[in-house]
Design an enzyme around this catalytic site. Structure first.
Site, PDB file in Angstrom:
ATOM      1  N   HIS A  51     -19.448 -16.027  16.603  1.00 13.19           N
ATOM      2  CA  HIS A  51     -20.260 -14.818  16.687  1.00 13.19           C
ATOM      3  C   HIS A  51     -20.219 -14.188  15.301  1.00 13.19           C
ATOM      4  O   HIS A  51     -19.179 -13.718  14.854  1.00 13.19           O
ATOM      5  CB  HIS A  51     -19.692 -13.836  17.727  1.00 13.19           C
ATOM      6  CG  HIS A  51     -20.096 -14.159  19.124  1.00 13.19           C
ATOM      7  ND1 HIS A  51     -19.516 -13.547  20.219  1.00 13.19           N
ATOM      8  CD2 HIS A  51     -21.043 -15.005  19.611  1.00 13.19           C
ATOM      9  CE1 HIS A  51     -20.085 -14.027  21.320  1.00 13.19           C
ATOM     10  NE2 HIS A  51     -21.001 -14.908  20.980  1.00 13.19           N
TER      11      HIS A  51
ATOM     12  N   TYR B 135     -20.117  -7.856  31.497  1.00 12.85           N
ATOM     13  CA  TYR B 135     -19.068  -7.001  30.921  1.00 12.85           C
ATOM     14  C   TYR B 135     -17.992  -6.550  31.902  1.00 12.85           C
ATOM     15  O   TYR B 135     -16.883  -6.226  31.498  1.00 12.85           O
ATOM     16  CB  TYR B 135     -19.699  -5.741  30.310  1.00 12.85           C
ATOM     17  CG  TYR B 135     -20.537  -6.010  29.089  1.00 12.85           C
ATOM     18  CD1 TYR B 135     -19.995  -6.690  27.995  1.00 12.85           C
ATOM     19  CD2 TYR B 135     -21.865  -5.590  29.017  1.00 12.85           C
ATOM     20  CE1 TYR B 135     -20.764  -6.939  26.872  1.00 12.85           C
ATOM     21  CE2 TYR B 135     -22.632  -5.835  27.888  1.00 12.85           C
ATOM     22  CZ  TYR B 135     -22.073  -6.508  26.812  1.00 12.85           C
ATOM     23  OH  TYR B 135     -22.827  -6.742  25.709  1.00 12.85           O
TER      24      TYR B 135
ATOM     25  N   GLU C  32     -13.321 -15.886  23.649  1.00  9.42           N
ATOM     26  CA  GLU C  32     -13.686 -15.116  22.460  1.00  9.42           C
ATOM     27  C   GLU C  32     -12.510 -14.242  22.030  1.00  9.42           C
ATOM     28  O   GLU C  32     -11.924 -13.536  22.854  1.00  9.42           O
ATOM     29  CB  GLU C  32     -14.916 -14.243  22.750  1.00  9.42           C
ATOM     30  CG  GLU C  32     -15.358 -13.435  21.532  1.00  9.42           C
ATOM     31  CD  GLU C  32     -16.656 -12.649  21.753  1.00  9.42           C
ATOM     32  OE1 GLU C  32     -17.213 -12.704  22.864  1.00  9.42           O
ATOM     33  OE2 GLU C  32     -17.090 -11.982  20.802  1.00  9.42           O
TER      34      GLU C  32
ATOM     35  N   HIS D  48     -14.826 -12.884  27.539  1.00 12.81           N
ATOM     36  CA  HIS D  48     -13.850 -11.956  26.973  1.00 12.81           C
ATOM     37  C   HIS D  48     -12.566 -12.100  27.784  1.00 12.81           C
ATOM     38  O   HIS D  48     -12.615 -12.319  28.993  1.00 12.81           O
ATOM     39  CB  HIS D  48     -14.350 -10.513  27.073  1.00 12.81           C
ATOM     40  CG  HIS D  48     -15.457 -10.207  26.130  1.00 12.81           C
ATOM     41  ND1 HIS D  48     -16.066  -8.975  26.080  1.00 12.81           N
ATOM     42  CD2 HIS D  48     -16.080 -10.973  25.189  1.00 12.81           C
ATOM     43  CE1 HIS D  48     -16.996  -8.994  25.143  1.00 12.81           C
ATOM     44  NE2 HIS D  48     -17.042 -10.190  24.600  1.00 12.81           N
TER      45      HIS D  48
ATOM     46  N   HIS E 104     -14.668  -8.994  15.352  1.00 10.44           N
ATOM     47  CA  HIS E 104     -13.420  -8.805  16.098  1.00 10.44           C
ATOM     48  C   HIS E 104     -12.214  -9.283  15.274  1.00 10.44           C
ATOM     49  O   HIS E 104     -11.156  -8.651  15.287  1.00 10.44           O
ATOM     50  CB  HIS E 104     -13.451  -9.562  17.428  1.00 10.44           C
ATOM     51  CG  HIS E 104     -14.589  -9.165  18.325  1.00 10.44           C
ATOM     52  ND1 HIS E 104     -14.819  -9.772  19.536  1.00 10.44           N
ATOM     53  CD2 HIS E 104     -15.559  -8.221  18.201  1.00 10.44           C
ATOM     54  CE1 HIS E 104     -15.883  -9.227  20.110  1.00 10.44           C
ATOM     55  NE2 HIS E 104     -16.355  -8.293  19.317  1.00 10.44           N
TER      56      HIS E 104
ATOM     57  N   HIS F 106     -23.282 -15.550  27.722  1.00  9.13           N
ATOM     58  CA  HIS F 106     -22.159 -14.615  27.601  1.00  9.13           C
ATOM     59  C   HIS F 106     -21.884 -14.026  28.978  1.00  9.13           C
ATOM     60  O   HIS F 106     -22.796 -13.604  29.673  1.00  9.13           O
ATOM     61  CB  HIS F 106     -22.504 -13.515  26.593  1.00  9.13           C
ATOM     62  CG  HIS F 106     -21.321 -12.735  26.112  1.00  9.13           C
ATOM     63  ND1 HIS F 106     -20.597 -11.918  26.944  1.00  9.13           N
ATOM     64  CD2 HIS F 106     -20.735 -12.655  24.901  1.00  9.13           C
ATOM     65  CE1 HIS F 106     -19.610 -11.367  26.240  1.00  9.13           C
ATOM     66  NE2 HIS F 106     -19.660 -11.798  25.002  1.00  9.13           N
TER      67      HIS F 106
ATOM     68  N   ASP G 185     -14.664  -2.264  17.946  1.00  7.47           N
ATOM     69  CA  ASP G 185     -15.656  -3.311  18.151  1.00  7.47           C
ATOM     70  C   ASP G 185     -17.057  -2.740  17.993  1.00  7.47           C
ATOM     71  O   ASP G 185     -17.721  -2.433  18.974  1.00  7.47           O
ATOM     72  CB  ASP G 185     -15.458  -3.908  19.555  1.00  7.47           C
ATOM     73  CG  ASP G 185     -16.435  -5.030  19.846  1.00  7.47           C
ATOM     74  OD1 ASP G 185     -17.141  -5.471  18.924  1.00  7.47           O
ATOM     75  OD2 ASP G 185     -16.498  -5.455  21.017  1.00  7.47           O
TER      76      ASP G 185
ATOM     77  N   HIS H 272     -20.537  -3.670  15.814  1.00  8.68           N
ATOM     78  CA  HIS H 272     -21.146  -4.660  14.931  1.00  8.68           C
ATOM     79  C   HIS H 272     -22.067  -4.004  13.909  1.00  8.68           C
ATOM     80  O   HIS H 272     -22.645  -2.969  14.177  1.00  8.68           O
ATOM     81  CB  HIS H 272     -21.926  -5.685  15.753  1.00  8.68           C
ATOM     82  CG  HIS H 272     -21.084  -6.390  16.781  1.00  8.68           C
ATOM     83  ND1 HIS H 272     -21.605  -7.301  17.658  1.00  8.68           N
ATOM     84  CD2 HIS H 272     -19.763  -6.319  17.060  1.00  8.68           C
ATOM     85  CE1 HIS H 272     -20.633  -7.765  18.451  1.00  8.68           C
ATOM     86  NE2 HIS H 272     -19.517  -7.176  18.106  1.00  8.68           N
TER      87      HIS H 272
ATOM     88  N   ASP I 295     -15.346 -14.474  16.886  1.00 10.38           N
ATOM     89  CA  ASP I 295     -16.197 -13.343  16.492  1.00 10.38           C
ATOM     90  C   ASP I 295     -15.643 -12.762  15.188  1.00 10.38           C
ATOM     91  O   ASP I 295     -14.492 -12.323  15.139  1.00 10.38           O
ATOM     92  CB  ASP I 295     -16.215 -12.295  17.614  1.00 10.38           C
ATOM     93  CG  ASP I 295     -17.228 -11.186  17.347  1.00 10.38           C
ATOM     94  OD1 ASP I 295     -17.148 -10.559  16.276  1.00 10.38           O
ATOM     95  OD2 ASP I 295     -18.088 -10.942  18.218  1.00 10.38           O
TER      96      ASP I 295
ATOM     97  N   GLU J 141     -24.882 -10.960  16.883  1.00  7.64           N
ATOM     98  CA  GLU J 141     -25.008  -9.905  17.903  1.00  7.64           C
ATOM     99  C   GLU J 141     -25.144  -8.600  17.127  1.00  7.64           C
ATOM    100  O   GLU J 141     -24.391  -7.656  17.302  1.00  7.64           O
ATOM    101  CB  GLU J 141     -23.760  -9.891  18.784  1.00  7.64           C
ATOM    102  CG  GLU J 141     -23.497 -11.208  19.526  1.00  7.64           C
ATOM    103  CD  GLU J 141     -22.111 -11.259  20.184  1.00  7.64           C
ATOM    104  OE1 GLU J 141     -21.099 -10.988  19.507  1.00  7.64           O
ATOM    105  OE2 GLU J 141     -22.050 -11.562  21.391  1.00  7.64           O
TER     106      GLU J 141
ATOM    107  N   ARG K 105     -24.359  -5.570  33.257  1.00  5.63           N
ATOM    108  CA  ARG K 105     -23.636  -4.338  33.589  1.00  5.63           C
ATOM    109  C   ARG K 105     -23.421  -4.139  35.087  1.00  5.63           C
ATOM    110  O   ARG K 105     -22.986  -3.083  35.512  1.00  5.63           O
ATOM    111  CB  ARG K 105     -24.348  -3.124  32.992  1.00  5.63           C
ATOM    112  CG  ARG K 105     -24.227  -3.131  31.490  1.00  5.63           C
ATOM    113  CD  ARG K 105     -24.797  -1.917  30.802  1.00  5.63           C
ATOM    114  NE  ARG K 105     -24.462  -1.967  29.393  1.00  5.63           N
ATOM    115  CZ  ARG K 105     -25.111  -2.699  28.491  1.00  5.63           C
ATOM    116  NH1 ARG K 105     -26.145  -3.424  28.845  1.00  5.63           N
ATOM    117  NH2 ARG K 105     -24.726  -2.715  27.236  1.00  5.63           N
TER     118      ARG K 105
HETATM  119 ZN    ZN Z   1     -18.477 -11.098  23.427  1.00  5.64          ZN
HETATM  120 MN    MN Z   2     -18.971 -11.364  20.210  1.00  8.09          MN
HETATM  121 MN    MN Z   3     -18.119  -7.180  19.898  1.00 13.03          MN
END
Ligand code: ZN
Ligand code: MN
Ligand code: MN
Length: 292
Positions: free
Chosen positions: A219, A73, A149, A110, A185, A70, A232, A234, A182, A264, A38
């Site tokens: 994913h 963000y 992804e 991403h 997604h 990964h 999005d 999960h 994913d 995830e 973050r």
């Molecule tokens: Zn991701």
């Molecule tokens: Mn993912």
């Molecule tokens: Mn996600």
């Protein structure tokens, strides 16, 4: 080859701790953030920490080809030129270098948002950032592969459609790039994978527009929100809107079950990681009607 299955795990305390965390819950594959996801700044990876990680991984029985990092963000690789794009690309270069130091094969990214500049502009920006990162990360990083992804979709998002990802890979035209699919997604963005027919047709489209040989990781996430929601969030495997039939189909398909499968998923009163892992291992064994 046996299926490789695991979770996104914590690096708290030291990056090598992630391997213990993965082993404790029975992972044969896992994913980490290489640093705080973050923030923009990260202190350089300490050589001693990297060696500790590599040594522990080598002794763990988990193959380095089954480990994913990964991206943090904040970067937006699809955005217009400017300070944010520059910082995003620099972060990508650093993450490629960190993967290389850790001996990790895969970096998942991403694709981000085109911020109103249009989808083709977003696609060009992602491709440029990716090729710049590979060019500038250095010769020592050639074993690292960047995985794009697919996204859940929504306003200005890039990469929710397979043709968009296909266009980016065409521009890059390099084995240094692949796809992390994913499932949450994909479902949120309009692939109805609640049945075997739906899974088959998603994979057929994937093969036509991207190429199944590009699928390097999955994913594995159920979705809290309904089909085509573009949201999005999960959910535990089989307890969400995709449901157990969808996952039975995904996990009985050769293309989607031979690659590292990373969950995830949440941890809450209903289920922890051990429970989700048990469900997935049952489905991989072809045991659709498991108890408990
Ligand atoms: Zn991701
Ligand atoms: Mn993912
Ligand atoms: Mn996600």
């Amino acid at each position: 080859m046996d299926a490789r299955v695991g979770f996104h795990v914590s690096i708290a305390g030291a990056i090598a701790n992630s391997i213990d965390n993965a082993k404790k819950i029975g992972c044969s594959a896992f994913q980490i953030f290489s640093r705080n996801p973050r923030g923009w700044s990260a202190k350089p990876l300490d050589e001693k920490d990297a060696i500790a990680f590599r040594d522990k991984l080598a002794a763990s029985g988990i193959n380095s080809n089954s480990v994913l990092v990964h991206m943090p963000y904040l970067p937006n690789l699809a955005g217009p030129n400017g300070e944010l794009y520059k910082k995003s690309t620099e972060t990508l270069i650093q993450e490629v270098q960190r993967c290389s130091l850790l001996g990790i094969r895969y970096l998942v990214i991403h694709l981000g948002s085109h911020r109103g500049e249009g989808i083709l502009n977003g696609i060009t920006q992602v491709a440029n950032a990716c090729s710049m990162a590979i060019d500038e990360a250095g010769a020592g990083t050639t074993t690292v592969q960047i995985l794009l992804e697919n996204s859940a979709g929504g306003k200005d998002s890039v990469g929710s459609k397979f043709e968009e990802i296909g266009l980016i890979l065409d521009k890059l035209n390099s084995s240094r790039f692949g796809i992390c699919l994913d499932t949450c997604h994909a479902f949120a963005s309009g692939h109805d994978i609640r049945s075997k027919d739906g899974v088959d047709s998603m994979l057929e489209e994937f093969d036509n527009k991207i190429g199944l040989d590009k699928l390097e990781a999955v994913h594995l996430n159920d979705s809290k929100y309904p089909f085509k929601s573009n949201r999005d969030r999960h959910e535990h495997i089989g307890l969400g809107e995709i449901g157990i039939n969808g996952f039975a189909a995904i996990l009985s398909n050769y293309s989607t079950s031979k690659v590292p499968l990373i969950m995830e998923t949440p941890i809450d009163a209903r289920r922890g990681d051990g429970d989700n892992l048990r469900v997935v291992l049952h489905l991989l064994a072809g045991d659709r009607y498991m108890k408990g």
